[in-house]
Design a protein around this motif. Structure first.
Motif, PDB file in Angstrom:
ATOM      1  N   GLY A  12      12.538   2.188  -2.867  1.00 31.89           N
ATOM      2  CA  GLY A  12      13.599   1.180  -2.874  1.00 31.89           C
ATOM      3  C   GLY A  12      13.358   0.047  -1.898  1.00 31.89           C
ATOM      4  O   GLY A  12      13.971  -1.001  -2.007  1.00 31.89           O
ATOM      5  N   GLU A  13      12.492   0.262  -0.906  1.00 31.17           N
ATOM      6  CA  GLU A  13      12.204  -0.761   0.098  1.00 31.17           C
ATOM      7  C   GLU A  13      10.698  -0.966   0.245  1.00 31.17           C
ATOM      8  O   GLU A  13      10.207  -1.203   1.343  1.00 31.17           O
ATOM      9  CB  GLU A  13      12.804  -0.359   1.441  1.00 31.17           C
ATOM     10  N   LEU A  14       9.967  -0.868  -0.849  1.00 31.11           N
ATOM     11  CA  LEU A  14       8.528  -1.037  -0.796  1.00 31.11           C
ATOM     12  C   LEU A  14       8.163  -2.494  -0.555  1.00 31.11           C
ATOM     13  O   LEU A  14       8.804  -3.403  -1.074  1.00 31.11           O
ATOM     14  CB  LEU A  14       7.883  -0.546  -2.088  1.00 31.11           C
ATOM     15  N   MET A  23       1.045  -1.056  -0.862  1.00 27.61           N
ATOM     16  CA  MET A  23       2.477  -0.897  -0.773  1.00 27.61           C
ATOM     17  C   MET A  23       2.789  -0.059   0.466  1.00 27.61           C
ATOM     18  O   MET A  23       2.077   0.888   0.765  1.00 27.61           O
ATOM     19  CB  MET A  23       3.008  -0.205  -2.013  1.00 27.61           C
ATOM     20  N   GLU A  24       3.867  -0.443   1.132  1.00 28.27           N
ATOM     21  CA  GLU A  24       4.272   0.275   2.329  1.00 28.27           C
ATOM     22  C   GLU A  24       5.787   0.370   2.355  1.00 28.27           C
ATOM     23  O   GLU A  24       6.485  -0.537   1.921  1.00 28.27           O
ATOM     24  CB  GLU A  24       3.775  -0.462   3.573  1.00 28.27           C
ATOM     25  N   GLY A  25       6.295   1.461   2.872  1.00 31.31           N
ATOM     26  CA  GLY A  25       7.729   1.634   2.995  1.00 31.31           C
ATOM     27  C   GLY A  25       8.204   2.853   2.237  1.00 31.31           C
ATOM     28  O   GLY A  25       7.428   3.665   1.759  1.00 31.31           O
ATOM     29  N   VAL A  26       9.525   2.968   2.128  1.00 30.70           N
ATOM     30  CA  VAL A  26      10.126   4.084   1.406  1.00 30.70           C
ATOM     31  C   VAL A  26      10.631   3.591   0.062  1.00 30.70           C
ATOM     32  O   VAL A  26      10.766   2.391  -0.167  1.00 30.70           O
ATOM     33  CB  VAL A  26      11.285   4.714   2.218  1.00 30.70           C
TER      34      VAL A  26
END
Length: 71
Positions: free
Chosen positions: A6-8, A1-4
């Motif tokens: 809510g926006e994974l 998983m990558e991102g912040v």
């Protein structure tokens, strides 16, 4: 998983395994990276006993990052 939060986004990796006691050449990695990109993978992880000099300096092809690991 990558991102912040809510926006994974899931990232998919493909693993390339070289010969048991042989070396992996740059054309081997280029072919594997092309196949990974065509199949929609995000990263190529190459595992090998040894890499040729030109292959050991190869870390990205287009959008596909390549991670070289020694077995």
């Amino acid at each position: 998983m990558e991102g912040v939060a809510g926006e994974l986004r899931k990232k998919r990796a493909v693993i390339f395994i070289g010969p048991e006691f042989g070396t992996v050449s740059r054309p081997d990695l280029v072919d594997a990276a092309h196949e990974a990109g065509d199949a929609g993978f995000d990263v190529l992880i190459a595992c090998a006993f040894n890499y040729e000099a030109q292959a050991s300096e190869f870390h990205k092809l287009g959008r596909i990052p390549i991670s070289l690991r020694r077995a």
